[in-house]
Scaffold this active site. Structure first.
Site, mmCIF file in Angstrom:
data_model
loop_
_atom_site.group_PDB
_atom_site.id
_atom_site.type_symbol
_atom_site.label_atom_id
_atom_site.label_comp_id
_atom_site.label_asym_id
_atom_site.label_seq_id
_atom_site.Cartn_x
_atom_site.Cartn_y
_atom_site.Cartn_z
ATOM 1 N N ILE A 72 -15.828 -19.473 7.052
ATOM 2 C CA ILE A 72 -15.709 -18.129 7.190
ATOM 3 C C ILE A 72 -14.318 -17.506 6.956
ATOM 4 C CG2 ILE A 72 -14.455 -18.524 9.688
ATOM 5 C CD1 ILE A 72 -16.524 -16.448 10.809
ATOM 6 N N ASN B 196 -10.513 -33.110 7.479
ATOM 7 C CA ASN B 196 -9.292 -33.203 8.391
ATOM 8 C C ASN B 196 -9.669 -34.121 9.677
ATOM 9 O OD1 ASN B 196 -7.687 -31.440 6.542
ATOM 10 N ND2 ASN B 196 -8.757 -29.814 7.267
ATOM 11 N N GLU C 21 -9.246 -28.598 13.078
ATOM 12 C CA GLU C 21 -9.400 -27.348 14.113
ATOM 13 C C GLU C 21 -10.617 -27.379 14.916
ATOM 14 O OE1 GLU C 21 -9.025 -23.891 11.985
ATOM 15 O OE2 GLU C 21 -7.154 -24.372 10.993
ATOM 16 N N HIS D 57 -16.920 -32.445 9.882
ATOM 17 C CA HIS D 57 -17.279 -31.945 8.758
ATOM 18 C C HIS D 57 -16.428 -32.114 7.524
ATOM 19 C CE1 HIS D 57 -14.099 -29.715 10.741
ATOM 20 N NE2 HIS D 57 -13.704 -29.246 9.678
ATOM 21 N N HIS E 238 -14.924 -30.698 4.004
ATOM 22 C CA HIS E 238 -14.847 -29.088 3.136
ATOM 23 C C HIS E 238 -15.228 -29.514 1.877
ATOM 24 C CE1 HIS E 238 -12.094 -27.195 6.054
ATOM 25 N NE2 HIS E 238 -12.211 -28.336 6.709
HETATM 26 P P1 5GP Z 1 -10.829 -28.085 9.980
HETATM 27 O O1 5GP Z 1 -9.438 -27.696 10.041
HETATM 28 O O2 5GP Z 1 -11.398 -28.440 11.386
HETATM 29 O O3 5GP Z 1 -11.049 -29.083 9.116
HETATM 30 O O4 5GP Z 1 -11.657 -26.779 9.476
HETATM 31 C C1 5GP Z 1 -12.546 -26.168 10.139
HETATM 32 C C2 5GP Z 1 -12.921 -24.854 9.457
HETATM 33 O O5 5GP Z 1 -14.110 -24.357 10.062
HETATM 34 C C3 5GP Z 1 -12.017 -23.976 9.164
HETATM 35 O O6 5GP Z 1 -11.821 -23.917 7.602
HETATM 36 C C4 5GP Z 1 -12.536 -22.585 9.462
HETATM 37 O O7 5GP Z 1 -12.117 -21.459 8.530
HETATM 38 C C5 5GP Z 1 -14.028 -22.790 9.715
HETATM 39 N N1 5GP Z 1 -14.534 -22.238 10.823
HETATM 40 C C6 5GP Z 1 -14.290 -22.043 12.203
HETATM 41 N N2 5GP Z 1 -15.053 -21.325 12.712
HETATM 42 C C7 5GP Z 1 -16.066 -20.923 12.082
HETATM 43 C C8 5GP Z 1 -17.426 -20.133 12.273
HETATM 44 O O8 5GP Z 1 -17.610 -19.792 13.394
HETATM 45 N N3 5GP Z 1 -18.088 -20.165 11.095
HETATM 46 C C9 5GP Z 1 -17.813 -20.750 9.896
HETATM 47 N N4 5GP Z 1 -18.585 -20.340 8.904
HETATM 48 N N5 5GP Z 1 -16.604 -21.431 9.648
HETATM 49 C C10 5GP Z 1 -15.858 -21.548 10.899
#
Ligand code: 5GP
Ligand code: ZN
Length: 116
Positions: A31, A86, A94, A99, A101
């Site tokens: 997003i 991450n 977060e 997941h 990326h």
């Molecule tokens: P993390 O920091 O946990 O590796 O990455 C989480 C990712 O999820 C972030 O890049 C953030 O932009 C993405 N993200 C968070 N909420 C949503 C959502 O509701 N929809 C989508 N498509 N991505 C999300």
């Protein structure tokens, strides 16, 4: 997990721009993209993070990365891409649903980390 954003995306309760789906995995556009192509690949099964994985998760983790490579190619990332997982507070995680990326060009995505 009822309060997990990515479980809600899997269940269709939160919309997403899907690029791939099968019985076990889902891939969708981030997003808040950090590169021209920024896709998240997740297992549909709720696993909090890589540090919660053990030997029983090995087949899922193997498939996740094989699917990820196919998705990246399908998205046109023929010259490569960066894959990031991450993990936990120190890793900057977060969303606590495992997941990976996919970050891609056309230009190189930049240094892995800023050295300090
Ligand atoms: P993390 O920091 O946990 O590796 O990455 C989480 C990712 O999820 C972030 O890049 C953030 O932009 C993405 N993200 C968070 N909420 C949503 C959502 O509701 N929809 C989508 N498509 N991505 C999300
Ligand atoms: Zn979840």
């Amino acid at each position: 997990m009822s309060d997990c954003i990515f479980c809600k995306i899997v269940e269709g309760k939160i919309p997403s721009k899907k690029v791939y789906e099968d019985d076990e995995f889902l891939a969708f556009h981030d997003i808040n993209p950090a590169a021209p192509v920024h896709i998240l690949v997740i297992p549909k099964q709720h696993v909090e993070s890589l540090k919660d994985c053990n030997e029983s998760h090995a087949p899922m983790l193997g498939k996740l990365f094989v699917k990820l490579a196919a998705i990246a190619l399908d998205q046109g990332l023929v010259d490569g891409y960066r894959t990031i997982v991450n993990t936990g507070r120190v890793g900057g995680q977060e969303v606590y649903h495992l997941h990976a990326h996919i970050l891609g060009g056309p230009q190189p995505v930049g240094p892995m980390l800023v050295r300090r």
